[in-house]
Design a protein around this motif. Structure first.
Motif, short mmCIF file in Angstrom:
data_model
loop_
_atom_site.label_atom_id
_atom_site.label_comp_id
_atom_site.label_asym_id
_atom_site.label_seq_id
_atom_site.Cartn_x
_atom_site.Cartn_y
_atom_site.Cartn_z
N ASP A 71 -33.48 -20.34 30.68
CA ASP A 71 -32.37 -21.27 30.64
C ASP A 71 -31.21 -20.70 31.42
N GLU A 115 -28.15 -21.11 31.85
CA GLU A 115 -26.91 -20.86 31.37
C GLU A 115 -26.79 -19.73 30.21
N ALA A 123 -27.17 -16.31 32.40
CA ALA A 123 -25.91 -15.73 32.99
C ALA A 123 -25.23 -15.28 31.72
N ARG A 124 -25.24 -15.62 30.42
CA ARG A 124 -24.45 -15.06 29.27
C ARG A 124 -25.07 -13.83 28.94
#
Length: 660
Positions: free
Chosen positions: A97, A99, A102-103
């Motif tokens: 995923d 998103e 990146a986190r």
């Protein structure tokens, strides 16, 4: 906790398989299983360090139900966890995923690149400093701790984290009462000590090197240095060889990490500073402003440019990210440069080339050994004690034999020079067939030490695999990224020719037999110390019988459990003479029996006893005494307090485990 037993789980050793071993291990005297990573790894994983789902227990190992069943079988469980990184790929939903990636992961916004675990591109570093990441990746193991399924955790590579101390505090606050960290402590001057973290200690590499070193003759250093120069032409110190290798790693393998630091802060000498740092890393906290005296000393000792030093001491403004990433980058550069390169280039005495060790430290004094034990008793009385692990370069029995060569330095020189002469025609044959190929003199010297340490080494495919790895790790004539297969095959053919060469064998075999006898005495002495000094002794899988293991994957071969079960049963049923092949097992079982009977004693103090030169002797509490000669010919006596003492090692001459 009395003693742990490390097991490398995988397709051939699942939770159900381990459950069948519990009665044997309990009879041996073990209190806790020490399991390799068991969270869900990628498909086909053989080691478990490539976790793709930390919220589930490995289905290949049997799943959570099987783990819970194992926990109820009679032994406690310590689990190895991997907080620094995860395996990439489609099986990892956080990686797949964009998103979440990146986190969760430490991604370079400029290039899109898997801060990595060391130099492995498909192991991506995690941002454990993020509360959500920490909670998600630890929810399952914390649940298992709360439920009593697990008793403790072994934390893999905490030096890769942004904030190791903060991570360990969160782990303790979340309910992890017993934690051990895989931390390499430098032999810098003064030697590095484990920080005051909320842990039970390290996984024991510093003990491994101390106990090996006390059985090495420090007076033989000059002779071994001279022989190494005579045979190989190498006159540099280990420090010189290690620095060269660390600089290579900083400028090649980890060039992208260094470039990332340069983009964050334009400062001179970043690569050189990373390579010259005398410890694996500093623990400066840019978010709190905390800089310890130890951090300042390490920064000063590196000799780095003043502008960079001022930033790392938080005296000049710089992005917090720069300081944090610098500290995360130095450990892999040191590990790959020293342990995975220099340890294969500098072959003066292979017994010293061990994880957490320093080949420049030729021997450990008895006084320093006592001091280390007393310090451990005071600060980390549950620190793990090991003589072999899944990561060691050589098994304890192999290392003990090679270390024993220091007590016969003159003869060793004569033998090596004779072997080189006897095998010269074999070198010429290999070179004639392949052109200008190996082995070079350093590789040949590596071979002779390996043969003395691991003889008999069968099947010969084991030697082939070891030499291939050793040559590639050295990165001199071949490497993992630039494989010179012609050179590798030539060295392997030379080695096979040597072990079939009758003139060589006629000279080698009688000598190797004598070294094996001396090595066994050293190995048994090291084991008695491991099982009786302050700390929590660990046995690596199968190491209760003679284990002439080399570096992985050689040390992860299947274990003959039925042979060990039968040997232990025979020992427990018969008080007669102990067969030579069962002396290790007898010592381990006896020492662990005493620990079980005197738990309060082994949780108590440590007092060094007066003893002749070359003898280690001490009291645990006031009712257990240990006497171990570390020098051939030393008299195994000591000034023991008065009283009625009973010898528990009746079948091992030279070693004493006394109780009253």
């Amino acid at each position: 906790m009395r003693a742990t037993y490390r097991l490398q789980l995988g397709p051939g050793l699942t939770f159900a398989d381990v459950r069948e071993l519990v009665p044997y291990l309990r009879d041996l005297g073990i209190s806790h299983l020490y399991l390799s990573p068991s969270l869900q790894a990628r498909s086909g994983s053989t080691h478990g360090y490539d976790v793709v789902d930390p919220t589930r227990i490995s289905r290949e190992l049997g799943g959570e139900a099987a783990l819970r069943e194992l926990a109820g079988a009679g032994l406690g469980i310590i689990l190895d966890i991997v907080p620094n990184h995860m395996g990439t790929g489609d099986e990892n939903r956080w990686w797949s995923d964009p998103e979440l990636r990146a986190r969760w992961f430490d991604v370079d916004e400029h290039t899109g690149a898997y801060r990595r675990f060391f130099d492995i591109d498909d192991l991506a570093a995690i941002r454990q400093e993020d509360p959500e990441v920490f909670e998600t990746t630890h929810a399952k193991v914390l649940e298992l701790l709360r439920d009593g399924v697990l008793d403790g955790l072994r934390v893999d590579h905490p030096d890769g984290l942004a904030d190791p101390a903060g991570y360990l505090r969160r782990l303790r606050e979340a309910g992890a009462e017993h934690v051990w960290v895989e931390k390499i402590l430098s032999h810098s001057r003064p030697p590095e000590s484990l920080r005051d973290w909320p842990v039970d200690g390290t996984v024991g590499y510093e003990f491994l090197n101390d106990v090996q070193g006390v059985f090495v003759d420090a007076d033989a250093e000059d002779a071994f240095t001279a022989l190494y120069a005579e045979v190989t032409g190498e006159t540099r110190t280990f420090e010189d060889v290690a620095l060269e290798a660390q600089l290579e790693q900083a400028e090649t393998t980890f060039a992208r990490e260094v470039d990332r630091l340069r983009r964050l802060q334009h400062l001179p000498g970043i690569a050189e500073a990373l390579a010259r740092l005398p410890v694996y890393r500093t623990y400066v906290e840019p978010w709190s402003g905390r800089v310890t005296d130890g951090d300042r000393e390490a920064i000063a000792a590196s000799g780095m440019h003043d502008a960079l030093a001022r930033v790392l001491r938080l005296e000049d403004d710089a992005p917090q990210e720069f300081v944090t990433r610098f500290q995360q980058t130095s450990p892999p550069i040191t590990a790959k440069g020293v342990e995975d390169t220099a340890f294969y280039r500098y072959n003066r005495l292979l017994a010293l080339n061990e994880v957490g060790g320093d080949p420049a430290r030729f021997g450990v004094s008895i006084e320093d050994f006592h001091a280390a034990n007393a310090e451990r008793a005071r600060r980390f009385p549950r620190n793990l004690l090991v003589t072999q692990t899944h990561d060691t370069k050589r098994g304890g029995d192999v290392r003990a034999r090679i270390g024993a060569l220091t007590w016969m330095a003159d003869e060793w020189r004569e033998r090596v020079l004779r072997w080189r002469e006897l095998n010269a025609p074999l070198r010429e044959t290999v070179a004639g067939r392949e052109g200008r190929v190996g082995p070079d003199p350093n590789e040949e010297y590596l071979l002779y030490q390996t043969l003395v340490g691991a003889w008999p080494i069968e099947p010969l495919e084991r030697l082939d695999a070891y030499l291939e790895k050793a040559l590639r790790e050295a990165k001199v004539n071949t490497s993992w990224v630039g494989q010179n297969e012609a050179w590798e095959r030539a060295v392997q053919r030379f080695a096979r020719a040597v072990v079939a060469h009758e003139p060589f064998l006629a000279d080698f075999l009688p000598f190797a037999e004598r070294v094996a006898v001396a090595g066994e005495a050293s190995a048994l002495g090291q084991l008695l110390l491991k099982y009786t000094v302050p700390g929590l002794p660990d046995t690596y899988q199968g190491d209760e019988l003679l284990a002439l293991n080399l570096v992985d994957p050689d040390n992860r071969r299947p274990v003959d459990w039925s042979a060990r079960r039968a040997a232990l049963d025979a020992l427990r049923d018969d008080a007669g003479p102990i067969d030579a092949e069962h002396r290790k097992l007898y010592l381990i079982h006896t020492a662990l029996t005493v620990r079980a009977q005197r738990e309060a004693t082994f949780a108590g103090g440590y007092t060094a006893l007066d003893a002749p030169d070359g003898v280690v002797a001490y009291l645990r509490g006031d009712d257990v005494a240990v006497i171990v000669p570390v020098r051939p010919g030393a008299q195994p006596v000591a000034d023991i307090p008065g009283g009625e003492w009973e010898e528990r090692l009746e079948h091992l001459s030279g070693l004493s485990l006394l109780v009253r």
